[in-house]
Design a protein around this motif. Structure first.
Motif, short mmCIF file in Angstrom:
data_model
loop_
_atom_site.label_atom_id
_atom_site.label_comp_id
_atom_site.label_asym_id
_atom_site.label_seq_id
_atom_site.Cartn_x
_atom_site.Cartn_y
_atom_site.Cartn_z
N MET A 134 15.09 26.55 -19.65
CA MET A 134 15.37 27.97 -19.76
C MET A 134 16.88 28.14 -19.94
O MET A 134 17.66 27.64 -19.14
CB MET A 134 14.89 28.68 -18.49
N ASP A 135 17.26 28.82 -21.00
CA ASP A 135 18.69 29.03 -21.23
C ASP A 135 19.15 30.30 -20.49
O ASP A 135 18.36 30.99 -19.86
CB ASP A 135 19.01 29.08 -22.72
N ASP A 136 20.44 30.59 -20.58
CA ASP A 136 21.02 31.72 -19.86
C ASP A 136 20.40 33.06 -20.26
O ASP A 136 20.13 33.91 -19.41
CB ASP A 136 22.53 31.80 -20.08
N GLU A 137 20.16 33.25 -21.55
CA GLU A 137 19.58 34.51 -22.02
C GLU A 137 18.16 34.70 -21.48
O GLU A 137 17.79 35.79 -21.05
CB GLU A 137 19.58 34.55 -23.54
N GLN A 138 17.38 33.63 -21.49
CA GLN A 138 16.02 33.70 -20.96
C GLN A 138 16.04 33.98 -19.45
O GLN A 138 15.23 34.75 -18.94
CB GLN A 138 15.26 32.41 -21.24
N PHE A 139 16.98 33.35 -18.77
CA PHE A 139 17.10 33.56 -17.32
C PHE A 139 17.46 35.01 -17.01
O PHE A 139 16.88 35.62 -16.12
CB PHE A 139 18.16 32.62 -16.74
N ARG A 140 18.41 35.57 -17.76
CA ARG A 140 18.79 36.97 -17.56
C ARG A 140 17.61 37.91 -17.83
O ARG A 140 17.37 38.87 -17.10
CB ARG A 140 19.98 37.34 -18.44
#
Length: 56
Positions: free
Chosen positions: A1-7
């Motif tokens: 999971m990348d940062d955008e998905q996490f946000r």
């Protein structure tokens, strides 16, 4: 999971939690809550939240 998905996932979960509280307090009907959940899914496209919604 990348940062955008996490946000997106955390924003979805936080928003859904608020909507659930409003439902429990009687501020939303079941229909309004369902529509809100659908709008949140469309807006944030959560990976895990989408799975919970499908199978929960």
């Amino acid at each position: 999971m990348d940062d955008e998905q996490f946000r997106g996932e955390t924003a979805y979960q936080a928003s859904l939690h608020l909507a659930q509280g409003m439902l429990q307090a009687g501020l939303l009907t079941e229909a309004e809550f369902s529509k809100t959940r659908d709008l949140l899914l469309a807006r944030y496209k959560p990976l895990l939240g989408g799975l919970y919604c499908e199978f929960g």
